[in-house]
Design a protein around this motif. Structure first.
Motif, PDB file in Angstrom:
ATOM      1  N   CYS A   1       8.229  -0.212  -4.188  1.00 27.10           N
ATOM      2  CA  CYS A   1       6.982   0.267  -4.786  1.00 27.10           C
ATOM      3  C   CYS A   1       6.807  -0.284  -6.199  1.00 27.10           C
ATOM      4  CB  CYS A   1       6.963   1.785  -4.832  1.00 27.10           C
ATOM      5  SG  CYS A   1       7.048   2.541  -3.179  1.00 27.10           S
TER       6      CYS A   1
ATOM      7  N   THR B   1      10.274   3.041   2.308  1.00 27.94           N
ATOM      8  CA  THR B   1      11.097   3.489   1.191  1.00 27.94           C
ATOM      9  C   THR B   1      10.395   3.240  -0.138  1.00 27.94           C
ATOM     10  OG1 THR B   1      13.214   3.206   0.067  1.00 27.94           O
ATOM     11  CG2 THR B   1      12.286   1.265   1.113  1.00 27.94           C
ATOM     12  N   PHE B   2      10.801   3.982  -1.174  1.00 28.13           N
ATOM     13  CA  PHE B   2      10.191   3.830  -2.497  1.00 28.13           C
ATOM     14  C   PHE B   2      10.683   2.584  -3.212  1.00 28.13           C
ATOM     15  CE2 PHE B   2      13.996   4.915  -4.773  1.00 28.13           C
ATOM     16  CZ  PHE B   2      14.666   5.777  -3.919  1.00 28.13           C
ATOM     17  N   ALA B   3      11.758   1.953  -2.719  1.00 27.91           N
ATOM     18  CA  ALA B   3      12.384   0.852  -3.448  1.00 27.91           C
ATOM     19  C   ALA B   3      11.420  -0.284  -3.788  1.00 27.91           C
ATOM     20  CB  ALA B   3      13.583   0.322  -2.664  1.00 27.91           C
TER      21      ALA B   3
ATOM     22  N   VAL C   1      18.213   8.585  -8.160  1.00 29.62           N
ATOM     23  CA  VAL C   1      16.807   8.303  -7.845  1.00 29.62           C
ATOM     24  C   VAL C   1      16.459   8.823  -6.452  1.00 29.62           C
ATOM     25  CG1 VAL C   1      15.094   6.487  -7.538  1.00 29.62           C
ATOM     26  CG2 VAL C   1      16.743   6.320  -9.391  1.00 29.62           C
TER      27      VAL C   1
ATOM     28  N   THR D   1       5.587   5.292  -9.505  1.00 29.41           N
ATOM     29  CA  THR D   1       5.139   4.090  -8.804  1.00 29.41           C
ATOM     30  C   THR D   1       3.811   4.356  -8.097  1.00 29.41           C
ATOM     31  OG1 THR D   1       6.133   4.514  -6.629  1.00 29.41           O
ATOM     32  CG2 THR D   1       7.571   3.590  -8.347  1.00 29.41           C
TER      33      THR D   1
ATOM     34  N   THR E   1      10.818   5.327  -9.486  1.00 28.87           N
ATOM     35  CA  THR E   1      11.876   4.331  -9.415  1.00 28.87           C
ATOM     36  C   THR E   1      12.600   4.269 -10.751  1.00 28.87           C
ATOM     37  OG1 THR E   1      12.389   2.064  -8.725  1.00 28.87           O
ATOM     38  CG2 THR E   1      10.503   2.338 -10.172  1.00 28.87           C
TER      39      THR E   1
ATOM     40  N   ASN F   1      13.641  11.815  -5.756  1.00 29.14           N
ATOM     41  CA  ASN F   1      12.491  11.660  -4.873  1.00 29.14           C
ATOM     42  C   ASN F   1      12.544  12.608  -3.680  1.00 29.14           C
ATOM     43  OD1 ASN F   1      10.709   9.443  -5.910  1.00 29.14           O
ATOM     44  ND2 ASN F   1      12.642   8.332  -5.887  1.00 29.14           N
TER      45      ASN F   1
ATOM     46  N   LEU G   1      13.129   7.287 -15.452  1.00 28.75           N
ATOM     47  CA  LEU G   1      12.410   7.014 -14.219  1.00 28.75           C
ATOM     48  C   LEU G   1      10.934   6.808 -14.521  1.00 28.75           C
ATOM     49  CD1 LEU G   1      13.930   9.783 -11.884  1.00 28.75           C
ATOM     50  CD2 LEU G   1      14.865   7.538 -12.430  1.00 28.75           C
TER      51      LEU G   1
ATOM     52  N   TYR H   1       6.264   8.464  -5.481  1.00 30.96           N
ATOM     53  CA  TYR H   1       7.678   8.176  -5.650  1.00 30.96           C
ATOM     54  C   TYR H   1       7.928   7.645  -7.063  1.00 30.96           C
ATOM     55  CZ  TYR H   1       8.789   8.571  -0.655  1.00 30.96           C
ATOM     56  OH  TYR H   1       9.003   9.043   0.617  1.00 30.96           O
TER      57      TYR H   1
ATOM     58  N   GLN I   1      21.532   5.035  -8.407  1.00 33.22           N
ATOM     59  CA  GLN I   1      20.797   4.895  -7.150  1.00 33.22           C
ATOM     60  C   GLN I   1      20.739   6.233  -6.412  1.00 33.22           C
ATOM     61  OE1 GLN I   1      22.610   2.294  -4.240  1.00 33.22           O
ATOM     62  NE2 GLN I   1      20.634   1.796  -3.320  1.00 33.22           N
TER      63      GLN I   1
END
Length: 313
Positions: free
Chosen positions: A231, A227-229, A176, A218, A190, A180, A215, A188, A173
């Protein structure tokens, strides 16, 4: 211990078309390899095995590509219009992730101290009117050597960890987020998957977790305010992929240098203005295919990515 800066470094590859972009990122594009002829003649096991291993890698959607190590046995049965072939083969894991465009037989295998995997597979083929096709394969994938075996061979070498190890998950985590934050890419990225996880003891700093992770790009642009989470990953053929290695110092809870390799999308066609990116469903590990694969594996080791049966029931 302070974290070192983000770095993307090239890997030298023979006989590849190389395009250099974005300061020190090396991108490789590979020409397709023509199919090998498979016949029903005596001594054709090598060609059949080559086709079988290629088929395995084409259907292997997670972890690393495999190379042929040994043909253990072959059996030919004549049928009207051709023959059926049953092979027993041993495979060895390479250092090419499945997102790497390099052909599996051009990839290097893991060194013993890098803690790779091996597979023993039964591959069934049908040759009809001179055309060969794989009809089934079933593999048993395991670490090679195992942690127990490695403790005798090399007690100071890294130990394999389960791919869902909690410390590894925290480190992934952070990796990543770091990627980014320091990347200059348009979108971004993920986590596609944890590819490999080991633990090593360093006298000067204590235990260190070593990660290899994939990775995927996205749909979220870097200027997005959220946030990119959440995406959505781009379709596999339209996404840029990165394969990264890093270390995590467990005692200090500090992530080390992030070293990544970029693989360009196979499909670079621009969509018409206003047309949204196509939807391709969930990533492999969240898909029904992954669930079916796991259900059909016998006593899977949690530290390696297993070759799924074909066809899946």
């Amino acid at each position: 211990m302070a974290a070192r800066p983000f770095a993307v470094v090239p890997r030298c590859v023979a006989a590849l078309a190389v395009v250099v972009v974005a300061a020190a990122v090396v991108v490789v594009v590979l020409a397709p390899v023509p199919p090998w002829p498979v016949t029903c003649a005596d001594g054709g096991a090598a060609e059949a095995a080559i086709l079988g291993v290629r088929h395995i890698n084409e259907h292997h959607k997670h972890g690393f590509k495999f190379r042929l190590q040994e043909i253990v046995s072959s059996d030919y049965r004549q049928v009207p219009g051709g023959c059926d072939v049953v092979l027993s083969v041993k495979l060895v894991q390479t250092d090419c992730h499945v997102t790497n465009p390099k052909a599996h037989d051009r990839c290097d295998v893991f060194r013993q101290d890098e803690r790779g995997a091996g597979a023993t597979c039964t591959v069934e083929l049908s040759v009809t009117s001179g055309v060969a096709a794989v009809t089934r394969h079933q593999c048993a994938t395991r670490p090679d050597p195992s942690n127990e075996e490695m403790s005798w061979i090399c007690p100071s070498c890294p130990g394999l960890l389960p791919l869902d190890d909690p410390t590894g998950a925290v480190a992934a985590q952070e990796a990543v987020i770091k990627f980014n934050r320091e990347s200059k890419r348009r979108h971004y990225f993920t986590l596609l998957e944890m590819a490999h996880l080991t633990i090593e003891y360093i006298p000067s700093s204590g235990t260190m977790t070593l990660l290899k992770l994939a990775l995927v790009e996205t749909t979220c642009p870097r200027e997005a305010t959220h946030t990119f989470a959440p995406c959505t990953p781009l379709c596999p053929d339209r996404a840029n992929h990165f394969f990264c290695s890093t270390s995590y110092y467990n005692l200090q809870e500090v992530l080390g240098e992030l070293v990544c390799e970029l693989y360009l999308p196979k499909n670079s066609t621009r969509l018409p203005a206003g047309e949204p990116e196509p939807s391709c469903g969930p990533l492999f590990h969240r898909s029904p295919e992954a669930s079916a694969c796991k259900a059909q594996l016998s006593d899977p080791d949690p530290s390696v990515h297993h070759i799924c049966p074909f066809p899946l029931k």
